[in-house]
Write an enzyme that holds these catalytic residues in place. Sequence first.
Site, PDB file in Angstrom:
ATOM      1  N   ASN A  28       0.877  -1.178   0.000  1.00 31.81           N
ATOM      2  CA  ASN A  28       0.000   0.000   0.000  1.00 31.81           C
ATOM      3  C   ASN A  28       0.911   1.223   0.000  1.00 31.81           C
ATOM      4  O   ASN A  28       1.504   1.544   1.018  1.00 31.81           O
ATOM      5  CB  ASN A  28      -0.899  -0.043   1.243  1.00 31.81           C
ATOM      6  CG  ASN A  28      -1.735   1.221   1.383  1.00 31.81           C
ATOM      7  OD1 ASN A  28      -1.758   2.068   0.483  1.00 31.81           O
ATOM      8  ND2 ASN A  28      -2.422   1.355   2.503  1.00 31.81           N
ATOM      9  N   TRP A  29       1.000   1.859  -1.143  1.00 30.81           N
ATOM     10  CA  TRP A  29       1.948   2.979  -1.279  1.00 30.81           C
ATOM     11  C   TRP A  29       1.400   4.272  -0.677  1.00 30.81           C
ATOM     12  O   TRP A  29       2.083   5.288  -0.650  1.00 30.81           O
ATOM     13  CB  TRP A  29       2.303   3.192  -2.753  1.00 30.81           C
ATOM     14  CG  TRP A  29       3.082   2.068  -3.364  1.00 30.81           C
ATOM     15  CD1 TRP A  29       3.527   0.945  -2.734  1.00 30.81           C
ATOM     16  CD2 TRP A  29       3.521   1.941  -4.725  1.00 30.81           C
ATOM     17  NE1 TRP A  29       4.208   0.131  -3.618  1.00 30.81           N
ATOM     18  CE2 TRP A  29       4.220   0.733  -4.848  1.00 30.81           C
ATOM     19  CE3 TRP A  29       3.386   2.747  -5.859  1.00 30.81           C
ATOM     20  CZ2 TRP A  29       4.789   0.296  -6.052  1.00 30.81           C
ATOM     21  CZ3 TRP A  29       3.939   2.328  -7.066  1.00 30.81           C
ATOM     22  CH2 TRP A  29       4.639   1.110  -7.147  1.00 30.81           C
ATOM     23  N   GLU A 185      -5.037  -5.065  10.459  1.00 33.62           N
ATOM     24  CA  GLU A 185      -4.013  -4.055  10.687  1.00 33.62           C
ATOM     25  C   GLU A 185      -4.281  -3.340  12.012  1.00 33.62           C
ATOM     26  O   GLU A 185      -5.130  -2.423  12.070  1.00 33.62           O
ATOM     27  CB  GLU A 185      -4.031  -3.010   9.571  1.00 33.62           C
ATOM     28  CG  GLU A 185      -3.729  -3.573   8.198  1.00 33.62           C
ATOM     29  CD  GLU A 185      -3.155  -2.498   7.280  1.00 33.62           C
ATOM     30  OE1 GLU A 185      -2.068  -2.716   6.763  1.00 33.62           O
ATOM     31  OE2 GLU A 185      -3.781  -1.440   7.103  1.00 33.62           O
ATOM     32  N   GLY A 191       2.820   2.221  10.727  1.00 31.43           N
ATOM     33  CA  GLY A 191       3.756   3.330  10.583  1.00 31.43           C
ATOM     34  C   GLY A 191       4.508   3.676  11.858  1.00 31.43           C
ATOM     35  O   GLY A 191       5.127   4.731  11.956  1.00 31.43           O
ATOM     36  N   GLY A 252       3.007  -1.098   4.220  1.00 26.51           N
ATOM     37  CA  GLY A 252       3.046   0.325   3.898  1.00 26.51           C
ATOM     38  C   GLY A 252       4.461   0.769   3.575  1.00 26.51           C
ATOM     39  O   GLY A 252       4.993   0.509   2.492  1.00 26.51           O
ATOM     40  N   GLY A 253       5.103   1.419   4.546  1.00 26.48           N
ATOM     41  CA  GLY A 253       6.419   2.035   4.341  1.00 26.48           C
ATOM     42  C   GLY A 253       7.437   1.138   3.650  1.00 26.48           C
ATOM     43  O   GLY A 253       8.142   1.583   2.725  1.00 26.48           O
TER      44      GLY A 253
HETATM   45  P1  13P Z   1       3.263   0.335   7.599  1.00 22.30           P
HETATM   46  O1  13P Z   1       3.762  -0.952   6.976  1.00 22.30           O
HETATM   47  O2  13P Z   1       3.986   1.542   7.129  1.00 22.30           O
HETATM   48  O3  13P Z   1       3.190   0.212   9.093  1.00 22.30           O
HETATM   49  O4  13P Z   1       1.747   0.528   7.090  1.00 22.30           O
HETATM   50  C1  13P Z   1       0.879  -0.532   7.151  1.00 22.30           C
HETATM   51  C2  13P Z   1      -0.334  -0.179   6.407  1.00 22.30           C
HETATM   52  O5  13P Z   1      -1.072   0.714   6.795  1.00 22.30           O
HETATM   53  C3  13P Z   1      -0.607  -0.891   5.157  1.00 22.30           C
HETATM   54  O6  13P Z   1      -1.881  -0.632   4.699  1.00 22.30           O
END
Ligand code: 13P
Length: 267
Positions: A28-29, A185, A191, A252-253
């Site tokens: 998920n960018w 999640e 994040g 995410g990141g």
């Molecule tokens: P991170 O991997 O940056 O914690 O984000 C997770 C996320 O929200 C994926 O949708």
Amino acid sequence: MPFNKKLNLILFNLRGEIIMRKKIIAGNWKMNKTPKEAVELINTLKGSIDTDNVEVVVCPSIVCLSAVVEATKGTNIGVGAQNMHFEANGAFTGETSASMLAELGVKYVVLGHSERRQYFAETDVTVNQKTIKALEAGLVPIVCVGETLEDREQNVTIELVSLQTKIALKDVSAEDAKKVVIAYEPVWAIGTGKTATSEQAEEVCKAIREVLADVYGQETADVIRIQYGGSVNGANANELFNMGNIDGGLVGGASLTEGFADIVNYK
Ligand code: 13P
């Protein structure tokens, strides 16, 4: 070919038929990357990720979707959107419908991400409306559920996540539910660098599968994929994705760089 554990849990249903859940790892960018940057990352990943044993998906910003669909042609990398509207069309300035995404070649859509719930007033009810519309358009909904730190401290995680899951799938048939991916999640892990332990993540993913079994029966629940998301990286992917009820991740990141390959190619 030696047995590959990424082809995951091989279960047998009551009729002795094999049930297999292929791992699905999605990036998920969020609101990152221009179309040019998006294509550059795809070109880097093409050469370094294993798409034979894992279903790989990237979810760029809406303005990058066309370019990324084009850049992934001829590969097994699927493309997903990060949101959509629940109406088919109409006066909804700034919104995008499921059929618009589908026509573009988009195959997945993330729904009910906690950032959309937190900043854009997304509710369980709209997530349900969107899930139904996404399925009608032939998209795979990646439905996000998860508790805040406060919920966890109050010991209501399982109830809350169960409720989110049930409402998201209200009026969705068992056949359609099999196509849905649930992404667990925990909001406190997104994040923050604070990943849920593999035991914490497994406990909730298992509880989600039990809810799915209550609603649809065990056979359907056994084929629905449940991802974990929240500070997944190349170092923790292996342990998380080898848990019995975790069928991959929503990242995410760590999906924004070539390091995403380390997650997809986990052992
Ligand atoms: P991170 O991997 O940056 O914690 O984000 C997770 C996320 O929200 C994926 O949708």
